[in-house]
Design an enzyme around this catalytic site. Structure first.
Site, mmCIF file in Angstrom:
data_model
loop_
_atom_site.group_PDB
_atom_site.id
_atom_site.type_symbol
_atom_site.label_atom_id
_atom_site.label_comp_id
_atom_site.label_asym_id
_atom_site.label_seq_id
_atom_site.Cartn_x
_atom_site.Cartn_y
_atom_site.Cartn_z
ATOM 1 N N ASP A 106 0.830 -1.210 0.000
ATOM 2 C CA ASP A 106 0.000 0.000 0.000
ATOM 3 C C ASP A 106 0.865 1.260 0.000
ATOM 4 O O ASP A 106 1.979 1.259 0.527
ATOM 5 C CB ASP A 106 -0.917 -0.025 1.239
ATOM 6 C CG ASP A 106 -2.035 0.996 1.134
ATOM 7 O OD1 ASP A 106 -2.363 1.425 0.005
ATOM 8 O OD2 ASP A 106 -2.585 1.382 2.184
ATOM 9 N N GLY A 107 0.292 2.318 -0.583
ATOM 10 C CA GLY A 107 0.958 3.629 -0.532
ATOM 11 C C GLY A 107 1.473 4.123 -1.870
ATOM 12 O O GLY A 107 2.068 5.200 -1.933
ATOM 13 N N GLY A 123 -0.208 5.333 -4.403
ATOM 14 C CA GLY A 123 -0.912 6.561 -4.792
ATOM 15 C C GLY A 123 -0.383 7.760 -4.031
ATOM 16 O O GLY A 123 -0.075 8.811 -4.630
ATOM 17 N N ARG A 124 -0.253 7.613 -2.721
ATOM 18 C CA ARG A 124 0.218 8.741 -1.903
ATOM 19 C C ARG A 124 1.678 9.076 -2.200
ATOM 20 O O ARG A 124 2.081 10.228 -2.172
ATOM 21 C CB ARG A 124 0.007 8.437 -0.409
ATOM 22 C CG ARG A 124 -1.432 8.670 0.027
ATOM 23 C CD ARG A 124 -1.733 8.030 1.339
ATOM 24 N NE ARG A 124 -1.768 6.572 1.197
ATOM 25 C CZ ARG A 124 -1.548 5.729 2.208
ATOM 26 N NH1 ARG A 124 -1.262 6.188 3.404
ATOM 27 N NH2 ARG A 124 -1.622 4.434 1.999
ATOM 28 N N HIS A 144 2.214 3.298 -9.140
ATOM 29 C CA HIS A 144 2.063 1.851 -9.346
ATOM 30 C C HIS A 144 3.249 1.282 -10.139
ATOM 31 O O HIS A 144 3.687 0.162 -9.892
ATOM 32 C CB HIS A 144 0.749 1.539 -10.065
ATOM 33 C CG HIS A 144 -0.462 1.875 -9.242
ATOM 34 N ND1 HIS A 144 -0.579 1.528 -7.913
ATOM 35 C CD2 HIS A 144 -1.599 2.550 -9.544
ATOM 36 C CE1 HIS A 144 -1.733 1.965 -7.449
ATOM 37 N NE2 HIS A 144 -2.375 2.588 -8.415
ATOM 38 N N GLU A 199 -12.310 -5.031 -4.652
ATOM 39 C CA GLU A 199 -12.820 -3.660 -4.440
ATOM 40 C C GLU A 199 -12.113 -2.649 -5.351
ATOM 41 O O GLU A 199 -12.622 -1.551 -5.579
ATOM 42 C CB GLU A 199 -12.619 -3.227 -2.981
ATOM 43 C CG GLU A 199 -13.574 -3.888 -1.988
ATOM 44 C CD GLU A 199 -13.262 -5.364 -1.731
ATOM 45 O OE1 GLU A 199 -12.058 -5.718 -1.702
ATOM 46 O OE2 GLU A 199 -14.203 -6.158 -1.601
ATOM 47 N N LEU A 213 11.055 -20.574 -4.587
ATOM 48 C CA LEU A 213 10.015 -19.715 -3.996
ATOM 49 C C LEU A 213 8.671 -19.872 -4.718
ATOM 50 O O LEU A 213 8.620 -19.821 -5.953
ATOM 51 C CB LEU A 213 10.467 -18.243 -4.109
ATOM 52 C CG LEU A 213 9.450 -17.191 -3.658
ATOM 53 C CD1 LEU A 213 9.329 -17.150 -2.135
ATOM 54 C CD2 LEU A 213 9.836 -15.802 -4.178
ATOM 55 N N LEU A 248 -6.819 -4.717 7.293
ATOM 56 C CA LEU A 248 -6.541 -5.884 6.458
ATOM 57 C C LEU A 248 -7.172 -5.801 5.068
ATOM 58 O O LEU A 248 -6.795 -6.551 4.172
ATOM 59 C CB LEU A 248 -7.006 -7.150 7.171
ATOM 60 C CG LEU A 248 -6.247 -7.391 8.486
ATOM 61 C CD1 LEU A 248 -6.906 -8.485 9.306
ATOM 62 C CD2 LEU A 248 -4.791 -7.722 8.213
ATOM 63 N N SER A 249 -8.149 -4.910 4.895
ATOM 64 C CA SER A 249 -8.735 -4.665 3.576
ATOM 65 C C SER A 249 -9.102 -5.946 2.829
ATOM 66 O O SER A 249 -8.804 -6.101 1.654
ATOM 67 C CB SER A 249 -7.789 -3.809 2.718
ATOM 68 O OG SER A 249 -7.464 -2.621 3.388
HETATM 69 C C1 FPP Z 1 -2.162 0.053 -3.183
HETATM 70 O O1 FPP Z 1 -1.688 1.377 -3.207
HETATM 71 C C2 FPP Z 1 -1.626 -0.679 -4.298
HETATM 72 C C3 FPP Z 1 -2.350 -1.262 -5.288
HETATM 73 C C4 FPP Z 1 -3.822 -1.239 -5.319
HETATM 74 C C5 FPP Z 1 -1.688 -1.928 -6.402
HETATM 75 C C6 FPP Z 1 -0.400 -2.633 -6.115
HETATM 76 C C7 FPP Z 1 0.332 -2.824 -7.387
HETATM 77 C C8 FPP Z 1 1.671 -2.866 -7.521
HETATM 78 C C9 FPP Z 1 2.603 -2.811 -6.382
HETATM 79 C C10 FPP Z 1 2.288 -2.988 -8.869
HETATM 80 C C11 FPP Z 1 2.580 -4.419 -9.241
HETATM 81 C C12 FPP Z 1 1.352 -4.989 -9.734
HETATM 82 C C13 FPP Z 1 1.149 -6.177 -10.302
HETATM 83 C C14 FPP Z 1 -0.208 -6.433 -10.800
HETATM 84 C C15 FPP Z 1 2.135 -7.250 -10.476
HETATM 85 P P1 FPP Z 1 -2.758 2.536 -3.315
HETATM 86 O O2 FPP Z 1 -2.968 2.849 -4.747
HETATM 87 O O3 FPP Z 1 -4.006 2.172 -2.569
HETATM 88 O O4 FPP Z 1 -2.003 3.707 -2.587
HETATM 89 P P2 FPP Z 1 -2.649 4.844 -1.708
HETATM 90 O O5 FPP Z 1 -3.295 4.172 -0.523
HETATM 91 O O6 FPP Z 1 -1.487 5.677 -1.326
HETATM 92 O O7 FPP Z 1 -3.635 5.571 -2.571
#
Ligand code: FPP
Length: 235
Positions: free
Chosen positions: A19-20, A22-23, A36, A66, A130, A190-191
């Site tokens: 997570d994170g 976007g921020r 991403h 979601e 792995l 945990l979303s």
């Molecule tokens: C959550 O951050 C992240 C995601 C929903 C996507 C995770 C994807 C990757 C790490 C890229 C690799 C992907 C694949 C498919 C192999 P967020 O967008 O919710 O961040 P925020 O909470 O800061 O908005």
């Protein structure tokens, strides 16, 4: 300098909520997809670090049931990243004996993603290193409902329904529960990720945004896990 991990009490199965992104991008005044893409690079490093450390199973939350509610641009972008990831990484992962698996409702993904994912799974199916599970279109409640339906369809009688029997119908069948779950990005929730499987998992929530997460911090968290005393409900 990267340190060596002790082999004793190494977690066999690590689950990560990445997570994170976007921020992280927002803080740099860049679009969310920039985050991403950076997240994909972090994932490459963490998969390698897991393999190097001798972790047996790594499961990452890449796209939840979601996440479809996000803007079409972001959803499309994430799906393209998934395709790119599978296509670009499969060669090196295969060389490193990594077995790729997708957990989640794969049929609900677009044809391009399904094809790239199935190809990566086919190529690496017999690898013995792995086990790397990418949760795509995954939601824990959806997974449990899917498992219950499967039991009913098989005509399983109420007295035959056990935890083990239900476990057999989950996407994570045969994987064993995670020993350690890490969530980056500062939220302590945990979303809808692996709710059944984490009953006794050690949980670590850290503030670092996923694109900034690295091998050093990852190994530090594994060391914190190695010092914990797991009792599984016993005294
Ligand atoms: C959550 O951050 C992240 C995601 C929903 C996507 C995770 C994807 C990757 C790490 C890229 C690799 C992907 C694949 C498919 C192999 P967020 O967008 O919710 O961040 P925020 O909470 O800061 O908005």
């Amino acid at each position: 300098m990267t340190h060596q991990l002790k082999k004793e009490n190494l977690p066999e199965h690590i689950a990560i909520i990445m997570d994170g992104n976007g921020r992280w991008a927002q803080a740099k005044k860049r679009p969310r997809l920039f985050g991403h893409n950076a997240g994909m690079k972090t994932l490459r490093k963490i998969v390698r670090a897991s393999s190097d450390a001798g972790i047996k199973i790594l499961t990452v939350y890449a796209f939840s049931t979601e996440n479809w509610k996000r803007s079409p641009e972001e959803v499309d972008g994430l799906m393209n990243i998934a395709v790119e990831y599978f296509k670009k990484e499969v060669g090196e992962l295969h060389q490193n004996n990594v077995k790729i698996q997708v957990i989640g409702d794969i049929n609900g993904l677009n044809a391009k993603v399904q094809k790239a994912a199935k190809n990566a799974m086919d190529i690496t199916a017999n690898n013995t290193g792995l086990v790397f599970n990418v949760a795509l279109n995954y939601g824990s409640r959806n997974e449990i409902v899917h498992a219950v339906k499967a039991l009913i369809e098989q005509g399983v009688l109420p007295e035959e329904v056990t935890e083990n029997r239900l476990n057999e119908e989950l996407y994570t069948k045969g994987l064993g529960d995670p020993d350690l779950l890490i969530r980056t990005g500062g939220e302590s929730r945990l979303s809808n990720f692996m709710l059944w499987q984490i009953a006794y998992t050690e949980l670590l929530f850290i503030d670092t945004y996923w694109p900034d997460f690295n091998k050093e911090e990852y190994y530090n968290l594994i060391e914190i896990y190695q010092k914990r005393n797991r009792r599984f409900g016993t005294a």
